[in-house]
Design an enzyme around this catalytic site. Structure first.
Site, PDB file in Angstrom:
ATOM      1  N   PRO A  14       0.928  -1.061  -0.114  1.00 36.79           N
ATOM      2  CG  PRO A  14      -0.126  -1.210   2.178  1.00 36.79           C
ATOM      3  CD  PRO A  14       0.706  -2.042   1.252  1.00 36.79           C
ATOM      4  N   GLY A  15       0.564   2.504  -0.907  1.00 39.70           N
ATOM      5  CA  GLY A  15       0.878   3.778  -0.509  1.00 39.70           C
ATOM      6  C   GLY A  15       0.131   4.433  -0.083  1.00 39.70           C
ATOM      7  NE  ARG A  68      -3.644  11.340  -6.898  1.00 39.08           N
ATOM      8  CZ  ARG A  68      -4.524  11.627  -6.484  1.00 39.08           C
ATOM      9  NH1 ARG A  68      -5.812  12.605  -5.967  1.00 39.08           N
ATOM     10  NH2 ARG A  68      -5.364  10.656  -7.281  1.00 39.08           N
ATOM     11  CE1 TYR A  97      -3.211   9.718 -13.039  1.00 41.90           C
ATOM     12  CE2 TYR A  97      -2.894  11.541 -10.956  1.00 41.90           C
ATOM     13  CZ  TYR A  97      -2.234  10.502 -11.917  1.00 41.90           C
ATOM     14  OH  TYR A  97      -0.610  10.349 -12.095  1.00 41.90           O
ATOM     15  CB  CYS A 154       1.509  30.682 -18.310  1.00 40.27           C
ATOM     16  SG  CYS A 154       2.177  32.095 -17.500  1.00 40.27           S
ATOM     17  CD  GLU A 155      -0.208  23.619 -18.428  1.00 44.86           C
ATOM     18  OE1 GLU A 155      -0.579  22.818 -19.082  1.00 44.86           O
ATOM     19  OE2 GLU A 155       1.038  23.823 -19.062  1.00 44.86           O
ATOM     20  CE1 TYR A 178       1.769   6.956  -6.222  1.00 48.43           C
ATOM     21  CE2 TYR A 178      -0.306   6.832  -4.856  1.00 48.43           C
ATOM     22  CZ  TYR A 178       0.752   6.582  -5.542  1.00 48.43           C
ATOM     23  OH  TYR A 178       0.964   4.413  -5.640  1.00 48.43           O
TER      24      TYR A 178
HETATM   25  N1  LLP Z   1       2.237  -1.713  -6.042  1.00 45.37           N
HETATM   26  C1  LLP Z   1       2.117  -1.634  -7.154  1.00 45.37           C
HETATM   27  C2  LLP Z   1       3.215  -2.519  -8.608  1.00 45.37           C
HETATM   28  C3  LLP Z   1       1.947  -0.344  -8.085  1.00 45.37           C
HETATM   29  O1  LLP Z   1       2.094  -0.310  -9.262  1.00 45.37           O
HETATM   30  C4  LLP Z   1       2.177   1.013  -7.293  1.00 45.37           C
HETATM   31  C5  LLP Z   1       1.090   2.083  -7.371  1.00 45.37           C
HETATM   32  C6  LLP Z   1       1.274   0.805  -5.690  1.00 45.37           C
HETATM   33  C7  LLP Z   1       1.803  -0.869  -5.092  1.00 45.37           C
HETATM   34  C8  LLP Z   1       0.396   1.372  -4.479  1.00 45.37           C
HETATM   35  O2  LLP Z   1      -0.655   1.634  -5.245  1.00 45.37           O
HETATM   36  P1  LLP Z   1      -1.825   2.246  -4.070  1.00 45.37           P
HETATM   37  O3  LLP Z   1      -1.670   1.752  -2.585  1.00 45.37           O
HETATM   38  O4  LLP Z   1      -0.922   3.602  -3.800  1.00 45.37           O
HETATM   39  O5  LLP Z   1      -3.337   2.672  -4.220  1.00 45.37           O
HETATM   40  N2  LLP Z   1      -0.002   8.867  -9.118  1.00 45.37           N
HETATM   41  C9  LLP Z   1      -1.291   7.863  -9.552  1.00 45.37           C
HETATM   42  C10 LLP Z   1      -1.650   7.295  -8.448  1.00 45.37           C
HETATM   43  C11 LLP Z   1      -0.732   6.204  -9.840  1.00 45.37           C
HETATM   44  C12 LLP Z   1      -0.090   4.255  -9.048  1.00 45.37           C
HETATM   45  C13 LLP Z   1       1.048   3.707  -9.343  1.00 45.37           C
HETATM   46  N3  LLP Z   1       1.279   2.479  -8.893  1.00 45.37           N
HETATM   47  C14 LLP Z   1      -2.338   9.153  -8.354  1.00 45.37           C
HETATM   48  O6  LLP Z   1      -2.097  10.125  -8.080  1.00 45.37           O
HETATM   49  O7  LLP Z   1      -3.281   8.970  -8.219  1.00 45.37           O
END
Ligand code: LLP
Length: 431
Positions: free
Chosen positions: A276-277, A314, A318, A346-347, A375
């Site tokens: 998890p991130g 973000r 997105y 400037c966009e 992120y």
């Molecule tokens: N493991 C892998 C292989 C991944 O590609 C990712 C996220 C994670 C774990 C962690 O996922 P999480 O628990 O954070 O959802 N920049 C984007 C999110 C990109 C996520 C990419 N991979 C945003 O701001 O929403």
């Protein structure tokens, strides 16, 4: 739950008034709460308490050294996706046997560095990668521990840019061909097959897609064991979503997720890893910004902030929603007013929100973007030569800058002028 609450009429980060940090470091800035990071990590750790497991923080969501140290100190492993992230994890003191290496395009150099520095496992995403890794390991006289990331062809029901588990996505090997690819893996001299990896996407707000994917992994585990592979570890990825709009979102909690994992793969006797991130770092951070101007447009009011898309991309990238709240607590019963919340870049894409109903904001007021700990800083840039904004970590009543704002000179001096341009005269302006 997080630790950014109003107290005595103003927003606090744990026991520190957010306005005091703004006075000390200037705006905009990121601020993170140690207590929230800790709480979120523990929620996952406890949700998997029913068996052997390792929670590997997806450090792509926030890779500041201080954040990594907080989590490593709690026993977290790290999920890295580049040589740079691997180096950051090591620099924060994370032992190699707690680092997993994910990503579709690992280079031989990255493989070599990780094999030499120590690695828990590589999550291999293709046959050519697997062959390259075997060669690199053999050249070092070792074997690389691997899981193969399978693509289960499951719809994660999330934003298309962050869905990864459908067959049209670049990630993993097709689950339909997994047995054949595992057979080759087992025959490679530099590969030690230890398990299976899956990650279907990010910001998932339902459990059903996880369930579909994990059931497929359970079935594959049985098949591979029948084929003679010693499958002993399952890396189930990250992706559990967070409530960005607190008023109307309630995604599943880590505890529900842990129970789902137990229900789907718990009887296989495998060690469980998750990555998890966002759920660990997202709601542990705010981006704080100051209103520069309130500008009356033809049919709308623009709230022009000193933070911009380069600081928090973000919303532009997105169409993501972030709660934006005033740092001074609004008086009870105050009538909200709609703003287009924008930055100085400037966009027109430099827009955080359109027609956002907020308590009236005055020039000079501070506002906080919630859920900005994941992120946010990691995706920022110096577009428009806007310096990367500082990051601050709060711990109780203490706070410290954990990344400085660079000066203009530091930014400019990163460029170098080739010799042949050094003495180029700048002609006088001709009228
Ligand atoms: N493991 C892998 C292989 C991944 O590609 C990712 C996220 C994670 C774990 C962690 O996922 P999480 O628990 O954070 O959802 N920049 C984007 C999110 C990109 C996520 C990419 N991979 C945003 O701001 O929403």
């Amino acid at each position: 739950m997080d630790h950014f609450l109003y107290r005595d009429g103003q927003l606090y980060a744990e026991d520190v008034p957010v306005s005091a940090i703004a006075d000390a470091v200037g705006t905009p800035f990121y601020v993170y709460s140690t207590a929230t990071l800790t709480r979120h990590f523990r929620l996952f750790d406890e949700a998997l308490d029913w068996g052997p497991h390792l929670v590997c923080f997806a450090m792509k969501s926030n890779s500041n050294q201080a954040i990594l140290k907080v989590l490593a100190g709690l026993g977290a492993g790290m999920d890295v996706v580049s040589g740079g992230e691997y180096a950051r994890a090591k620099a924060a003191g994370v032992p190699g046997d707690r680092i997993v290496f994910s990503g579709v395009g690992k280079t031989r150099e990255e493989m070599r560095d990780a094999l030499i520095g120590g690695i828990r496992q590589f999550n291999v995403e293709s046959e050519p990668e697997m062959r390259a890794l075997s060669e690199v390991a053999v050249s070092l006289g070792t074997k690389a521990p691997i899981t193969l990331r399978v693509n289960p062809d499951v719809d994660a029901k999330t934003h298309e840019k962050i869905a990864t588990g459908k067959s049209e996505n670049k990630f993993g090997v097709p689950i339909s061909r997994a047995r054949e690819i595992y057979a080759e893996a087992a025959s490679l001299p530099g590969i030690d097959v230890i398990g299976i990896d899956v990650h279907i996407g990010s910001q998932l707000t339902e459990l059903a897609p996880f369930e579909a994917a994990y059931l497929k992994v359970a079935e594959l585990t049985r098949d591979l064991r029948a084929d003679g592979h010693d499958i002993r570890r399952l890396d189930l990825g990250g992706g559990l979503g967070i409530p960005y709009a607190r008023s109307n979102e309630a995604p599943p909690l880590p505890n529900d997720y842990g129970a789902l994992i137990q229900r789907t793969v718990g009887d296989l006797g495998c060690e469980i890893e998750i990555e998890p991130g966002r759920l660990i770092s997202g709601n542990a951070g705010l981006m704080v910004s100051r209103a520069i101007y309130i500008k009356q447009g033809e049919d709308r009011e623009f709230l022009i902030l000193d933070g911009a898309m380069n600081d928090l991309i973000r919303p532009s990238m997105y169409g993501a929603y972030h709660d934006i709240i005033p740092v001074r607590e609004p008086a009870p019963g105050v009538v909200p007013t709609p703003y287009d919340v924008v930055g100085p870049v400037c966009e027109s894409g430099d827009t955080f929100a359109k027609g956002r109903e907020m308590p009236p904001i005055s020039e000079g007021d501070l506002v906080a973007f919630r859920s900005a700990g994941a992120y946010g800083a990691v995706m920022s840039s110096e577009y428009n030569t806007r310096p990367l904004i500082p990051e601050v970590l709060v711990h109780g009543d203490q706070f410290a800058v954990i990344r400085q704002r660079p000066s203009f000179d530091e930014i400019i001096n990163r460029d170098t002028i080739p010799e042949w341009l050094e003495d180029t005269p700048v002609p006088a302006h001709q009228e």
